[in-house]
Design a protein around this motif. Structure first.
Motif, mmCIF file in Angstrom:
data_model
loop_
_atom_site.group_PDB
_atom_site.id
_atom_site.type_symbol
_atom_site.label_atom_id
_atom_site.label_comp_id
_atom_site.label_asym_id
_atom_site.label_seq_id
_atom_site.Cartn_x
_atom_site.Cartn_y
_atom_site.Cartn_z
ATOM 1 N N ILE A 73 -38.411 -16.900 3.143
ATOM 2 C CA ILE A 73 -37.365 -16.888 2.105
ATOM 3 C C ILE A 73 -37.758 -17.930 1.066
ATOM 4 O O ILE A 73 -37.900 -19.114 1.378
ATOM 5 N N THR A 74 -37.961 -17.494 -0.169
ATOM 6 C CA THR A 74 -38.363 -18.384 -1.265
ATOM 7 C C THR A 74 -37.194 -18.541 -2.225
ATOM 8 O O THR A 74 -36.589 -17.551 -2.654
ATOM 9 N N LYS A 75 -36.874 -19.771 -2.543
ATOM 10 C CA LYS A 75 -35.755 -20.087 -3.431
ATOM 11 C C LYS A 75 -34.483 -19.407 -2.930
ATOM 12 O O LYS A 75 -33.964 -18.467 -3.543
ATOM 13 N N ALA A 76 -34.011 -19.915 -1.832
ATOM 14 C CA ALA A 76 -32.873 -19.297 -1.154
ATOM 15 C C ALA A 76 -31.638 -19.227 -2.047
ATOM 16 O O ALA A 76 -31.382 -20.103 -2.869
ATOM 17 N N THR A 77 -30.882 -18.153 -1.846
ATOM 18 C CA THR A 77 -29.601 -17.953 -2.531
ATOM 19 C C THR A 77 -28.530 -17.696 -1.479
ATOM 20 O O THR A 77 -28.806 -17.593 -0.282
ATOM 21 N N PHE A 78 -27.273 -17.573 -1.959
ATOM 22 C CA PHE A 78 -26.184 -17.319 -1.017
ATOM 23 C C PHE A 78 -26.359 -15.994 -0.290
ATOM 24 O O PHE A 78 -25.889 -15.824 0.840
ATOM 25 N N LYS A 79 -27.041 -15.041 -0.911
ATOM 26 C CA LYS A 79 -27.243 -13.725 -0.274
ATOM 27 C C LYS A 79 -28.124 -13.815 0.961
ATOM 28 O O LYS A 79 -28.104 -12.915 1.802
ATOM 29 N N ASP A 80 -28.901 -14.904 1.061
ATOM 30 C CA ASP A 80 -29.787 -15.060 2.221
ATOM 31 C C ASP A 80 -29.066 -15.628 3.440
ATOM 32 O O ASP A 80 -29.662 -15.746 4.510
ATOM 33 N N SER A 81 -27.807 -15.965 3.302
ATOM 34 C CA SER A 81 -27.043 -16.446 4.446
ATOM 35 C C SER A 81 -26.756 -15.290 5.411
ATOM 36 O O SER A 81 -26.576 -14.140 4.992
ATOM 37 N N GLY A 82 -26.726 -15.580 6.738
ATOM 38 C CA GLY A 82 -26.389 -14.540 7.710
ATOM 39 C C GLY A 82 -26.997 -14.791 9.067
ATOM 40 O O GLY A 82 -27.620 -15.827 9.312
ATOM 41 N N ASP A 83 -26.807 -13.759 9.978
ATOM 42 C CA ASP A 83 -27.357 -13.818 11.330
ATOM 43 C C ASP A 83 -28.702 -13.096 11.351
ATOM 44 O O ASP A 83 -28.789 -11.916 10.965
ATOM 45 N N TYR A 84 -29.727 -13.806 11.815
ATOM 46 C CA TYR A 84 -31.076 -13.230 11.856
ATOM 47 C C TYR A 84 -31.467 -12.985 13.316
ATOM 48 O O TYR A 84 -31.269 -13.846 14.172
ATOM 49 N N ARG A 85 -32.040 -11.794 13.562
ATOM 50 C CA ARG A 85 -32.593 -11.448 14.861
ATOM 51 C C ARG A 85 -33.952 -10.803 14.644
ATOM 52 O O ARG A 85 -34.241 -10.259 13.573
ATOM 53 N N CYS A 86 -34.759 -10.839 15.705
ATOM 54 C CA CYS A 86 -36.051 -10.160 15.642
ATOM 55 C C CYS A 86 -36.369 -9.539 17.011
ATOM 56 O O CYS A 86 -35.768 -9.925 18.023
ATOM 57 N N ARG A 87 -37.338 -8.602 17.013
ATOM 58 C CA ARG A 87 -37.766 -7.963 18.263
ATOM 59 C C ARG A 87 -39.205 -7.538 18.121
ATOM 60 O O ARG A 87 -39.610 -7.034 17.073
ATOM 61 N N THR A 88 -39.977 -7.743 19.189
ATOM 62 C CA THR A 88 -41.365 -7.284 19.218
ATOM 63 C C THR A 88 -41.462 -6.057 20.128
ATOM 64 O O THR A 88 -40.472 -5.622 20.730
ATOM 65 N N GLY A 89 -42.688 -5.533 20.244
ATOM 66 C CA GLY A 89 -42.868 -4.296 21.006
ATOM 67 C C GLY A 89 -42.488 -4.393 22.459
ATOM 68 O O GLY A 89 -41.979 -3.433 23.037
ATOM 69 N N LEU A 90 -42.706 -5.543 23.091
ATOM 70 C CA LEU A 90 -42.423 -5.694 24.502
ATOM 71 C C LEU A 90 -41.363 -6.756 24.775
ATOM 72 O O LEU A 90 -41.337 -7.351 25.847
ATOM 73 N N SER A 91 -40.480 -7.033 23.834
ATOM 74 C CA SER A 91 -39.433 -8.044 24.027
ATOM 75 C C SER A 91 -38.090 -7.469 23.650
ATOM 76 O O SER A 91 -37.987 -6.521 22.862
ATOM 77 N N MET A 92 -37.077 -8.093 24.193
ATOM 78 C CA MET A 92 -35.719 -7.750 23.832
ATOM 79 C C MET A 92 -35.366 -8.469 22.520
ATOM 80 O O MET A 92 -35.987 -9.454 22.143
ATOM 81 N N PRO A 93 -34.356 -7.970 21.813
ATOM 82 C CA PRO A 93 -33.957 -8.656 20.586
ATOM 83 C C PRO A 93 -33.595 -10.122 20.851
ATOM 84 O O PRO A 93 -33.003 -10.448 21.884
ATOM 85 N N SER A 94 -33.954 -10.978 19.921
ATOM 86 C CA SER A 94 -33.715 -12.428 20.074
ATOM 87 C C SER A 94 -32.233 -12.748 19.925
ATOM 88 O O SER A 94 -31.437 -11.927 19.456
ATOM 89 N N ASP A 95 -31.900 -13.926 20.345
ATOM 90 C CA ASP A 95 -30.546 -14.417 20.063
ATOM 91 C C ASP A 95 -30.412 -14.626 18.553
ATOM 92 O O ASP A 95 -31.393 -14.955 17.853
ATOM 93 N N PRO A 96 -29.206 -14.455 18.028
ATOM 94 C CA PRO A 96 -29.054 -14.604 16.571
ATOM 95 C C PRO A 96 -29.226 -16.054 16.119
ATOM 96 O O PRO A 96 -28.830 -16.991 16.809
ATOM 97 N N VAL A 97 -29.817 -16.190 14.989
ATOM 98 C CA VAL A 97 -29.940 -17.493 14.316
ATOM 99 C C VAL A 97 -29.118 -17.419 13.034
ATOM 100 O O VAL A 97 -29.393 -16.599 12.155
ATOM 101 N N GLN A 98 -28.125 -18.281 12.956
ATOM 102 C CA GLN A 98 -27.226 -18.265 11.794
ATOM 103 C C GLN A 98 -27.790 -19.181 10.716
ATOM 104 O O GLN A 98 -27.802 -20.402 10.855
ATOM 105 N N LEU A 99 -28.244 -18.604 9.633
ATOM 106 C CA LEU A 99 -28.825 -19.353 8.513
ATOM 107 C C LEU A 99 -27.751 -19.528 7.442
ATOM 108 O O LEU A 99 -27.136 -18.551 6.995
ATOM 109 N N GLU A 100 -27.536 -20.804 7.039
ATOM 110 C CA GLU A 100 -26.508 -21.107 6.038
ATOM 111 C C GLU A 100 -27.166 -21.682 4.785
ATOM 112 O O GLU A 100 -27.977 -22.604 4.860
#
Length: 347
Positions: A73-100
């Motif tokens: 994220i370059t030059k963050a704005t308010f729109k970039d706020s939220g819960d982020y999750r990720c998943r790879t081919g052999l993993s379950m979705p990650s716990d959410p990371v709340q970015l403010e």
């Protein structure tokens, strides 16, 4: 073949699915609260299928079109706020990371002074808690010392004197091309404004020049301006030590006294020319008291005695005259001079 082997290992005997680890999101820099226009990078760590490093990213449970393990994220704005999750081919979705993303807050000190020294920090309120920054020390260095106004003469100053006022200060920081400007005031009246000279001259001080003086020192742009404490100047007019007529009468009286004493001395000298005589010398003082001196003189001692008597007579007359004199009463001197002194009587 590899895909089949992996699936066989993943699904054990009995048909139950084995526990699969969750993906983990890490951040750089490692905090979830950032300010607007700052940059942040999210990394997704998890197991991948052989030959497949693709990653899925979710923001607020919505899949986005990013398939790399890194999400920047370059030059963050308010729109970039939220819960982020990720998943790879052999993993379950990650716990959410709340970015403010927080709004930038700035404090501008337009004219810094020594009172602004200290440790500054800021704090902000997120969705659920307050965040406080680390302290930032701020040190303000003084450019030049507060001025002091000095005069070449101390009060009271005699009328007509030359007086020079000096506005003294000291540069504490050396800046190339720095120029200070000096202004001089008496009360609210401007005497001299924005001069490069630190001195002000009063060529011939008069009583109208009495007052409270102060000076001001400023930089060329006027951003730094300092005043001196007030300095009082009192101009004293020329005063005569006494009236002219008093001096005339005083010296005239002394002249009369001298003439009378001279006449006395001459007369005494003539009376003492005889070989041996008894005589009484009387001098009347101003208080009317009579002082008598009785002497017997031999013929061979006349010269010495007459000198002694003459000295005594002069001393008594002068002592009587001076003791009667009072300041502001010149007529007393005249009365002393005018009064007759009783001459010595020769038996």
């Amino acid at each position: 073949m590899w895909l089949l082997t992996t699936l066989l290992l993943w699904v054990p005997a009995g048909g139950q699915v084995a526990n699969v680890t969750k993906a983990v999101i890490t951040l750089q820099p490692p905090w979830v609260s950032i300010f607007q226009k700052e940059n942040v990078t999210l990394w997704c760590e998890g197991l991948h299928l052989p030959g497949d490093s693709s990653t899925q990213w979710f923001i607020n449970s919505t899949l986005i079109q990013i398939s790399t393990p890194r999400y920047s994220i370059t030059k963050a704005t308010f729109k970039d706020s939220g819960d982020y999750r990720c998943r790879t081919g052999l993993s379950m979705p990650s716990d959410p990371v709340q970015l403010e993303i927080h709004q930038n807050s700035e404090v501008t000190i337009l004219k810094s002074t020594m009172s602004h020294n200290g440790i500054y920090h800021c704090s902000g309120m997120g969705r659920s808690q307050r965040y406080t920054s680390a302290g930032m020390p701020v040190t303000v260095k003084e450019l030049f010392a507060a001025p002091v106004l000095r005069a070449t003469l101390s009060s009271p100053i005699l009328e007509g004197s030359l007086v020079t006022l000096s506005c003294e200060t000291k540069l504490l920081l050396q800046r190339p091309g720095l120029q200070l400007f000096f202004s001089f005031y008496v009360g609210s009246k401007i005497l001299e404004e924005r001069n490069t000279s630190s001195e002000y001259h009063i060529p011939s001080a008069g009583r109208e020049d009495s007052g409270l003086y102060w000076c001001e020192v400023a930089t060329a742009d006027g951003s730094i301006l300092k005043h001196s404490p007030e300095l009082e100047l009192r101009i004293r007019g020329l005063q005569s030590s006494g009236p002219v007529w008093f001096h005339i009468l005083f010296y005239l009286s002394m002249g009369v006294i001298l003439l009378v004493d001279t006449a006395l001395c001459v007369k005494i000298h003539k009376k003492l020319q005889k070989k041996k005589k008894n005589y009484n010398l009387e001098v009347l003082s101003d208080q009317g008291k009579k002082e008598t001196s009785s002497q017997q003189v031999r013929s061979d001692d006349v010269s010495k005695e007459e000198r002694d008597i003459a000295r005594q007579t002069i001393a008594k007359v002068l002592s009587s005259s001076v003791s009667d004199w009072r300041p502001g009463q010149p007529d007393t001197l005249l009365s002393v001079a005018a009064r007759g002194h009783k001459l010595p009587q020769i038996d």
